[in-house]
Design a protein around this motif. Structure first.
Motif, mmCIF file in Angstrom:
data_model
loop_
_atom_site.group_PDB
_atom_site.id
_atom_site.type_symbol
_atom_site.label_atom_id
_atom_site.label_comp_id
_atom_site.label_asym_id
_atom_site.label_seq_id
_atom_site.Cartn_x
_atom_site.Cartn_y
_atom_site.Cartn_z
ATOM 1 N N GLN A 1 0.983 -1.122 0.174
ATOM 2 C CA GLN A 1 -0.046 0.125 -0.375
ATOM 3 C C GLN A 1 0.616 1.068 0.232
ATOM 4 O OE1 GLN A 1 -1.639 -1.192 4.098
ATOM 5 N NE2 GLN A 1 -3.509 -2.144 2.310
ATOM 6 N N ARG A 2 0.507 2.326 -0.749
ATOM 7 C CA ARG A 2 1.078 3.347 -0.832
ATOM 8 C C ARG A 2 0.961 4.855 -0.014
ATOM 9 N NH1 ARG A 2 1.644 4.713 -7.095
ATOM 10 N NH2 ARG A 2 2.990 6.562 -6.047
ATOM 11 N N PRO A 3 1.448 5.054 1.058
ATOM 12 C CA PRO A 3 1.579 6.299 1.333
ATOM 13 C C PRO A 3 0.644 8.012 0.903
ATOM 14 C CG PRO A 3 3.278 5.686 2.622
ATOM 15 C CD PRO A 3 3.151 4.921 1.073
ATOM 16 N N SER A 4 1.061 7.255 -0.909
ATOM 17 C CA SER A 4 0.859 8.980 -1.563
ATOM 18 C C SER A 4 -0.132 8.495 -1.916
ATOM 19 C CB SER A 4 2.404 9.218 -2.914
ATOM 20 O OG SER A 4 2.407 7.417 -3.041
ATOM 21 N N MET A 5 -0.991 7.244 -1.593
ATOM 22 C CA MET A 5 -2.691 6.994 -2.233
ATOM 23 C C MET A 5 -3.369 6.969 -1.297
ATOM 24 S SD MET A 5 -1.880 7.412 -5.766
ATOM 25 C CE MET A 5 -3.161 6.564 -6.351
ATOM 26 N N GLY A 6 -3.528 7.279 0.487
ATOM 27 C CA GLY A 6 -3.740 7.495 0.792
ATOM 28 C C GLY A 6 -4.149 6.471 1.690
ATOM 29 N N TRP A 7 -3.552 5.481 1.311
ATOM 30 C CA TRP A 7 -3.952 4.697 1.999
ATOM 31 C C TRP A 7 -3.013 4.440 4.185
ATOM 32 C CZ3 TRP A 7 -6.377 0.279 1.116
ATOM 33 C CH2 TRP A 7 -6.056 -0.475 0.001
ATOM 34 N N GLY A 8 -2.189 5.486 4.642
ATOM 35 C CA GLY A 8 -2.152 5.458 5.647
ATOM 36 C C GLY A 8 -0.734 6.168 5.889
ATOM 37 N N THR A 9 0.202 5.769 6.994
ATOM 38 C CA THR A 9 0.920 6.312 7.223
ATOM 39 C C THR A 9 2.377 5.438 6.875
ATOM 40 O OG1 THR A 9 1.314 6.114 9.080
ATOM 41 C CG2 THR A 9 0.949 8.411 8.677
ATOM 42 N N PRO A 10 3.193 5.992 6.562
ATOM 43 C CA PRO A 10 4.691 4.367 6.368
ATOM 44 C C PRO A 10 4.371 3.688 7.676
ATOM 45 C CG PRO A 10 5.503 6.169 5.972
ATOM 46 C CD PRO A 10 3.964 7.039 6.208
ATOM 47 N N GLU A 11 4.507 4.123 8.529
ATOM 48 C CA GLU A 11 4.832 3.643 10.140
ATOM 49 C C GLU A 11 2.701 3.181 10.315
ATOM 50 O OE1 GLU A 11 4.903 6.393 9.490
ATOM 51 O OE2 GLU A 11 6.886 6.768 10.358
ATOM 52 N N GLN A 12 1.773 3.149 9.662
ATOM 53 C CA GLN A 12 0.566 2.020 9.482
ATOM 54 C C GLN A 12 0.560 1.349 8.320
ATOM 55 O OE1 GLN A 12 -1.902 5.618 9.264
ATOM 56 N NE2 GLN A 12 -2.838 5.491 10.943
ATOM 57 N N ILE A 13 1.287 1.577 7.648
ATOM 58 C CA ILE A 13 1.188 0.558 6.541
ATOM 59 C C ILE A 13 1.863 -0.068 7.214
ATOM 60 C CG2 ILE A 13 1.708 0.223 3.940
ATOM 61 C CD1 ILE A 13 0.901 3.095 3.430
ATOM 62 N N THR A 14 3.217 0.081 7.729
ATOM 63 C CA THR A 14 3.401 -1.812 7.704
ATOM 64 C C THR A 14 3.865 -2.258 9.324
ATOM 65 O OG1 THR A 14 5.441 0.035 9.018
ATOM 66 C CG2 THR A 14 5.923 -0.936 6.973
ATOM 67 N N ASP A 15 2.673 -2.012 9.585
ATOM 68 C CA ASP A 15 1.557 -2.503 10.832
ATOM 69 C C ASP A 15 0.307 -3.928 10.207
ATOM 70 O OD1 ASP A 15 -0.239 -3.223 12.920
ATOM 71 O OD2 ASP A 15 -0.126 -1.660 13.879
ATOM 72 N N PRO A 16 1.047 -5.269 10.182
ATOM 73 C CA PRO A 16 0.046 -5.796 9.375
ATOM 74 C C PRO A 16 -1.344 -5.600 9.999
ATOM 75 C CG PRO A 16 2.359 -7.271 10.014
ATOM 76 C CD PRO A 16 2.100 -5.957 10.655
ATOM 77 N N VAL A 17 -1.771 -5.516 11.251
ATOM 78 C CA VAL A 17 -2.629 -5.420 11.563
ATOM 79 C C VAL A 17 -3.891 -4.780 11.552
ATOM 80 C CG1 VAL A 17 -4.874 -5.040 13.575
ATOM 81 C CG2 VAL A 17 -2.610 -6.404 13.586
ATOM 82 N N TYR A 18 -3.233 -3.317 11.042
ATOM 83 C CA TYR A 18 -3.616 -2.321 10.312
ATOM 84 C C TYR A 18 -3.361 -2.482 8.800
ATOM 85 C CZ TYR A 18 -4.009 2.914 8.215
ATOM 86 O OH TYR A 18 -4.585 3.631 7.295
#
Length: 300
Positions: free
Chosen positions: A97-114
């Motif tokens: 998922q890409r932060p620049s496309m609105g999926w979340g912050t890098p920290e969120q996206i690299t959290d498997p639960v999130y």
């Protein structure tokens, strides 16, 4: 229905009974409807832990098996079930998922639960997703340049879904933990996925009363325990949640120092029985779990 989850201090399995070799996990689908020939999918403990989290998040949301299969197949294509810190442009994590496309912050996206949770949130917004071909459903979420690539993972994703949510199982072999496990880490991990509502925590030495002392089932545990009790209605949803909890614990056993898991009259012990689940006695086994119960024992 009362689902009982006990996180219990347990001495690491004796060295004489520890299985050797590199750690590995094998997901198996129910063979009863395949003439006794079980379909299997082999993976590393890292991949198994990520797959277990993806499945558990979907199950905790009450989504059907089809949603879990779509999510697993997508992650298998995007990251090979690895939580990547890199990718095409700014893509990250299990689903790239890409932060620049609105999926979340890098920290969120690299959290498997999130990352699993937000994938499912987008998936359920797709009208009729469960009736669509897997490639179509996944593509409506991912917007990939290679949408047909998801198709090749559907058979293996179906096996994984059966292991975590259906009649299959997840076996994980390799040496038993050599470092003490952290029951608080396990408790927090499960609470993040399945929520804290309806879950009650009992402290060591039976600090929560009779349920803390006896695991809620009349059996005296051989070690002090921390107990979480989830109250829910009996039925398929509760069974799926219990299965997901038990297999999540097995998948994460190496990282979290889990030595033993008991679920619904079955048991898994790190370093023994080639990492396979075994049939266990119910109330006669001090480590055993009654129907509807999940009990997790930590190495120490």
């Amino acid at each position: 229905m009362l689902v009982l989850l006990s996180v219990i201090g347990y001495f690491a399995v004796q060295r004489a009974s520890v299985g050797g070799g590199a750690p590995f996990c094998v997901a198996s689908a129910d063979a009863s409807d395949r003439g006794g020939e079980s379909e299997k999918y082999e993976m590393s403990p890292e991949q198994a832990a990520n797959a277990a989290t993806i499945a558990a998040v979907g199950i905790a949301k009450g989504l059907p098996d089809r949603a879990v299969t779509i999510a697993l197949a997508t992650a298998m294509q995007e990251s090979a079930l690895r939580n990547l810190d890199h990718g095409d442009r700014d893509s990250l994590g299990l689903f790239q998922q890409r932060p620049s496309m609105g999926w979340g912050t890098p920290e969120q996206i690299t959290d498997p639960v999130y990352s699993a949770g937000i994938f499912y949130d987008h998936l359920v917004d797709v009208p009729g997703y469960s009736r669509l071909p897997l490639t179509v459903a996944a593509q409506k979420v991912q917007r990939s340049g290679y949408p047909q690539a998801y198709a090749k993972h559907e058979p293996d994703a179906t096996v994984l879904t059966a292991a975590f949510a259906g009649g299959g199982s997840l076996d994980c072999g390799g040496p038993a933990p050599t470092q003490p496990g952290d029951p608080e880490k396990v408790r927090e991990g499960l609470a993040r996925i399945f929520g804290k509502d309806g879950m009650h925590t009992f402290g060591p030495q039976g600090g929560g009363g009779q349920a803390g002392r006896n695991g809620g089932g009349g059996r005296t545990s051989p070690e002090p325990e921390i107990t979480m009790v989830e109250k829910g209605e009996a039925g398929e949803a509760a069974t799926r949640r219990s299965r997901a909890m038990a297999h999540w614990a097995v998948a994460n056993s190496r990282e979290m120092g889990i030595a033993r898991v008991s679920y619904d009259l079955r048991g898994w012990v790190a370093g023994k029985d080639r990492g396979r689940w075994q049939d266990k006695a119910g109330d006669g086994d001090p480590y055993g779990a009654a129907p509807g119960e999940v009990r997790i024992f930590m190495a120490r």
